[in-house]
Design a protein around this motif. Structure first.
Motif, PDB file in Angstrom:
ATOM      1  N   ALA A   1     -47.777 -39.329  87.086  1.00  0.00           N
ATOM      2  CA  ALA A   1     -46.508 -38.602  87.143  1.00  0.00           C
ATOM      3  C   ALA A   1     -46.761 -37.232  87.760  1.00  0.00           C
ATOM      4  O   ALA A   1     -47.778 -36.592  87.496  1.00  0.00           O
ATOM      5  CB  ALA A   1     -45.924 -38.452  85.744  1.00  0.00           C
ATOM      6  N   GLY A   2     -45.851 -36.813  88.616  1.00  0.00           N
ATOM      7  CA  GLY A   2     -45.962 -35.501  89.239  1.00  0.00           C
ATOM      8  C   GLY A   2     -46.860 -35.451  90.459  1.00  0.00           C
ATOM      9  O   GLY A   2     -47.124 -34.371  90.983  1.00  0.00           O
ATOM     10  N   THR A   3     -47.357 -36.603  90.907  1.00  0.00           N
ATOM     11  CA  THR A   3     -48.184 -36.634  92.115  1.00  0.00           C
ATOM     12  C   THR A   3     -47.475 -37.443  93.193  1.00  0.00           C
ATOM     13  O   THR A   3     -46.582 -38.238  92.907  1.00  0.00           O
ATOM     14  CB  THR A   3     -49.566 -37.282  91.854  1.00  0.00           C
ATOM     15  OG1 THR A   3     -49.383 -38.666  91.514  1.00  0.00           O
ATOM     16  CG2 THR A   3     -50.326 -36.567  90.741  1.00  0.00           C
ATOM     17  N   ALA A   4     -47.894 -37.246  94.425  1.00  0.00           N
ATOM     18  CA  ALA A   4     -47.406 -38.056  95.536  1.00  0.00           C
ATOM     19  C   ALA A   4     -48.311 -39.290  95.652  1.00  0.00           C
ATOM     20  O   ALA A   4     -49.483 -39.238  95.272  1.00  0.00           O
ATOM     21  CB  ALA A   4     -47.446 -37.245  96.824  1.00  0.00           C
ATOM     22  N   PRO A   5     -47.788 -40.398  96.169  1.00  0.00           N
ATOM     23  CA  PRO A   5     -48.597 -41.621  96.255  1.00  0.00           C
ATOM     24  C   PRO A   5     -49.935 -41.424  96.971  1.00  0.00           C
ATOM     25  O   PRO A   5     -50.934 -42.039  96.607  1.00  0.00           O
ATOM     26  CB  PRO A   5     -47.708 -42.598  97.034  1.00  0.00           C
ATOM     27  CG  PRO A   5     -46.315 -42.103  96.814  1.00  0.00           C
ATOM     28  CD  PRO A   5     -46.435 -40.601  96.684  1.00  0.00           C
ATOM     29  N   GLN A   6     -49.972 -40.557  97.965  1.00  0.00           N
ATOM     30  CA  GLN A   6     -51.197 -40.373  98.746  1.00  0.00           C
ATOM     31  C   GLN A   6     -52.175 -39.371  98.123  1.00  0.00           C
ATOM     32  O   GLN A   6     -53.283 -39.197  98.632  1.00  0.00           O
ATOM     33  CB  GLN A   6     -50.863 -39.957 100.187  1.00  0.00           C
ATOM     34  CG  GLN A   6     -50.300 -38.555 100.314  1.00  0.00           C
ATOM     35  CD  GLN A   6     -48.791 -38.457 100.072  1.00  0.00           C
ATOM     36  OE1 GLN A   6     -48.160 -39.396  99.617  1.00  0.00           O
ATOM     37  NE2 GLN A   6     -48.220 -37.299 100.381  1.00  0.00           N
ATOM     38  N   ASP A   7     -51.818 -38.718  97.026  1.00  0.00           N
ATOM     39  CA  ASP A   7     -52.721 -37.737  96.413  1.00  0.00           C
ATOM     40  C   ASP A   7     -54.003 -38.417  95.945  1.00  0.00           C
ATOM     41  O   ASP A   7     -53.962 -39.420  95.224  1.00  0.00           O
ATOM     42  CB  ASP A   7     -52.046 -37.027  95.239  1.00  0.00           C
ATOM     43  CG  ASP A   7     -50.960 -36.050  95.684  1.00  0.00           C
ATOM     44  OD1 ASP A   7     -50.866 -35.778  96.897  1.00  0.00           O
ATOM     45  OD2 ASP A   7     -50.216 -35.569  94.810  1.00  0.00           O
ATOM     46  N   VAL A   8     -55.123 -37.872  96.350  1.00  0.00           N
ATOM     47  CA  VAL A   8     -56.414 -38.510  96.110  1.00  0.00           C
ATOM     48  C   VAL A   8     -56.743 -38.618  94.621  1.00  0.00           C
ATOM     49  O   VAL A   8     -57.463 -39.525  94.209  1.00  0.00           O
ATOM     50  CB  VAL A   8     -57.540 -37.800  96.910  1.00  0.00           C
ATOM     51  CG1 VAL A   8     -57.874 -36.435  96.317  1.00  0.00           C
ATOM     52  CG2 VAL A   8     -58.782 -38.674  97.024  1.00  0.00           C
TER      53      VAL A   8
END
Length: 162
Positions: free
Chosen positions: A100-107
């Motif tokens: 939650a709170g991240t973008a799909p591409q965030d490592v």
């Protein structure tokens, strides 16, 4: 996971041969639920010195992360229905895992990503013992730093080297 020490609790059971790998052949959530119930009961009955944890890998069902994430509530209900609350718990790994709170591409999402959807069945006493000696919030922060340092290219290089 072990090589980068993303989960400092994983190395000992893995190297000690106490991780059971089970593959569900089911193609429906209902079928997977039956496999989950069986795997929970098998883990409960097993000697912790022989089987500390189970990875229930299910390549043909719940490939959509949103559906998978909703199924985790069903997993918790199964643990309760079997009277295993406080004894066993279910953690989650998925190819498209997203905090939650991240973008799909965030490592940093890679800490919970796996080649196939996977339910990780854990003994709560083992989790408690492992977490008593360390700050779990620090693990999370260190993992983010490690993965951001690697970046997507470094993460992909690790997979290619396997």
């Amino acid at each position: 996971m072990i090589g980068l020490n993303l989960c400092p609790f994983a190395a000992s059971p893995y190297r000690g041969g106490r991780v059971h790998f089970a593959i569900s052949r089911e193609r429906s959530a209902a079928g997977l639920l039956e496999d989950l119930r069986d795997a929970l009961l098998d883990l409960q009955a097993a000697d912790p010195g022989q089987r500390e944890t189970t990875l229930l890998i299910h390549p043909w069902v719940l490939n959509d992360f949103a559906e998978y994430n909703q199924f985790l509530e069903v997993c918790d209900a199964a643990v309760a229905e079997l009277g295993l609350e406080g004894e066993l718990q279910v953690a989650s790994f998925h190819p498209d895992y997203q905090f939650a709170g991240t973008a799909p591409q965030d490592v940093e999402n890679c800490t919970n990503r796996s080649p196939y959807p996977t339910l990780h069945l854990l003994r709560e006493d083992g989790v408690t013992r492992a977490t008593e000696s360390m700050n779990t919030e620090e693990i999370y922060r260190r993992n983010i730093e490690t993965l951001r340092g690697l970046g997507h290219a470094g993460w992909q290089d690790l997979w290619r080297d396997q």
